[in-house]
Motif scaffolding. Sequence first.
Motif, PDB file in Angstrom:
ATOM      1  N   THR A 130     101.905 111.347  40.186  1.00 25.02           N
ATOM      2  CA  THR A 130     101.549 110.125  39.474  1.00 25.02           C
ATOM      3  C   THR A 130     102.556 109.814  38.366  1.00 25.02           C
ATOM      4  N   ASN A 134     105.051 106.576  38.479  1.00 22.93           N
ATOM      5  CA  ASN A 134     105.003 105.661  37.344  1.00 22.93           C
ATOM      6  C   ASN A 134     106.410 105.388  36.811  1.00 22.93           C
ATOM      7  N   PRO A 196     100.746 102.155  38.016  1.00 19.25           N
ATOM      8  CA  PRO A 196      99.323 102.051  37.671  1.00 19.25           C
ATOM      9  C   PRO A 196      98.968 100.660  37.184  1.00 19.25           C
ATOM     10  N   THR A 200      95.112 101.685  32.922  1.00 20.60           N
ATOM     11  CA  THR A 200      95.523 103.084  32.758  1.00 20.60           C
ATOM     12  C   THR A 200      96.978 103.244  32.342  1.00 20.60           C
ATOM     13  N   GLN A 201      97.756 102.154  32.326  1.00 21.59           N
ATOM     14  CA  GLN A 201      99.165 102.245  31.947  1.00 21.59           C
ATOM     15  C   GLN A 201      99.317 102.221  30.430  1.00 21.59           C
ATOM     16  N   THR A 207     103.373  97.334  34.835  1.00 28.15           N
ATOM     17  CA  THR A 207     102.177  97.707  35.583  1.00 28.15           C
ATOM     18  C   THR A 207     102.273  97.186  37.009  1.00 28.15           C
TER      19      THR A 207
END
Length: 496
Positions: A130, A134, A196, A200-201, A207
Motif C-alpha cells: 500500500t 501510494n 488511496p 485515507t490519503q 488521491t
Amino acid sequence: MRIKTVLAIIISGALGSCSDFLDVAPKNAVVPSNFFQSESDFRQAVDGTYAPLQGLYNAEGSWAMGEMRSDNTHFFYNTDYRSPNPEEIDEFVNGSENPVTAGRYFSDFDIIARANQVLAEIDKVTLEKTVGDNLKGQALFLRALAYFDLVRYFGGVPLPLVPAVDLGSASLPRSTAEQVYAQIIADATLAASILPGKATQEAGRATSGAAWMLLGDVYLTQKKWPEAESALAKVTGYSLMSDYASVFNPNNKNNQESVFEVQYLEGTSLNLHSVFPYFFIPLTTNHAQYTLGPTGSQNAPRAGWNIPTQDLLTAYEDRVKDKRFAASIGFVNGPSLVSDTTYVNLPYIKKYQYPHSVFEQTNENFPIYRYAETLLMLAEAANEQGKVADAQRYLNQVRTRAGLANSTATSQTALRTAILQERRIELAFENKRWLDLVRTGNAITVMNAHGAKLKADPAYYYLTPATYSLEQKHLLFPIPFLEIQVNPDLQQNTGY
C-alpha cells in the motif's frame, strides 16, 4: 516537506547518473544507486516531485497564460510601472524568448524529471504494497499532470519517461500531441487504480479522485464524452462547501470540495509560502488593506498586473444574488502608487486575499481541481451525449450553491453555452478560461471580438494593430528559445 534536502538529492542524482563520467558510484555522494533504498528515501523524493508546483503557481506563467490570455483578466497598463513579458502574453505578441512562458515549460519538465527518477527505481525495492502503490501513484499523477499542462499550452513536446543519462537522452525529439495524450491517459489510469481515496490519503497529496478528475479532464479536452463521464463519475468522497468564499479560505485548506490544490505554508524558513495573491492587488499607496497583510516594501512589486476585465464584470447575471461576485472581486478607490491617477471603482481579484503576517508571504493554497468543476465537467459530458436532464442536474447544483435559480437552458445548444458561462464565473481566476476557450473552439472568435472592443476604447490607446489579432498559431505557445538552442530538433510548428 524537506524541500532543500530533496533538491540536493535530485540534482546530485541527475549528475551522478551519468555513466560516462563514473563507473562506480562515489561513496560520499547521494546518487540513485545508493539513495533509493528505503521508504523514507522514496517519500523524500516524492516530496521533491511536488516542489516545482509551488514555483509554477507562484509565478506569472500560471495566471498570465491561463487567465490573462483570456477575456477574464488583462494587464493593467501603467507607463511608470510595467513588465513587458506578461503584457506580451496578454496582447498575443509574445515570442519564443518570453521568460514567462519558458518558466512554465521548464517547471513542468522539472516535475517530469523528478517523477521519472522515482518511477525508475521504485519497482526495484521491496516496500509494503500500500505504501509503494501510494508513492508510485503520486509520481504517476504528477507526471501526467505536468504533461497535460505542457500539451495544452505547447502542443507536442519531448516525452522522456526515464531519467536522462547523457546528452542524447536529455535532448529527445518532439513527440506528437497524440503520443503525449496517450501517455497521460496511461499514467493517470494507473495512478487512479493504486492511489488511496481522499478519506485515507494524507492531506494535500494526490488521491484516486484527483487522478480520475485529471483523466476526465483529458477526455473532455479530447471530446471523448462517454469516457469523460465514466472517469468523472469515479470522483467520489467530495462535496460542495456550503459557502463559496470559504472554499479559498486558508483555514479550510484541502476541504471537502478540494480535489487537488498546490500546498503553501506561511511562516517557515523553507520558502514554502505563497506570493501569487500579490500579483492580484491594485497598485496603490495603501495596498496593505487589499492583501490583508503588512505594508512592507512601498514598491509593491508585481501588483496591479492581473486585473478583471469589464467583460467579466458584465458576465455575472446578478451581482447581488450571485455570491461568487462579492467573494471574487473587489473595487479600489484611492491614489495610484506610481502616478497621479486616483482610482475609482478599479476592480481587483479579491478571491485569494486573506490575512497574513509577513509581507509577500501568504498562507494561501492554489486550487487545481475542485468538486464544483467535477460537476460542471459532468454536465458538459452528459450534455454532449444528449443527456439534457443529467446536465441540468449537475449544472444546477453549482448554481444553487452560488445563490442563483436553476438554469433556464433546456436544449443541448443552450446548455452548451450555459455550462461554458458557468465555468467562466465559478472558476474565475483559477486559470481555466483560456484553456476552455481553446478546447471549445471559441478562442479566436471571442478574443478577436474582445480585442476589437479594447482597441475602440481610448483608454487602450497603446494597443497596436498587431495586438489581439488571433490566428490559429496563437492557440499554442512557442517552445522556449533556450530549449531550441540546446535541442535544435524542437523547431516551431505553431507558426511563430
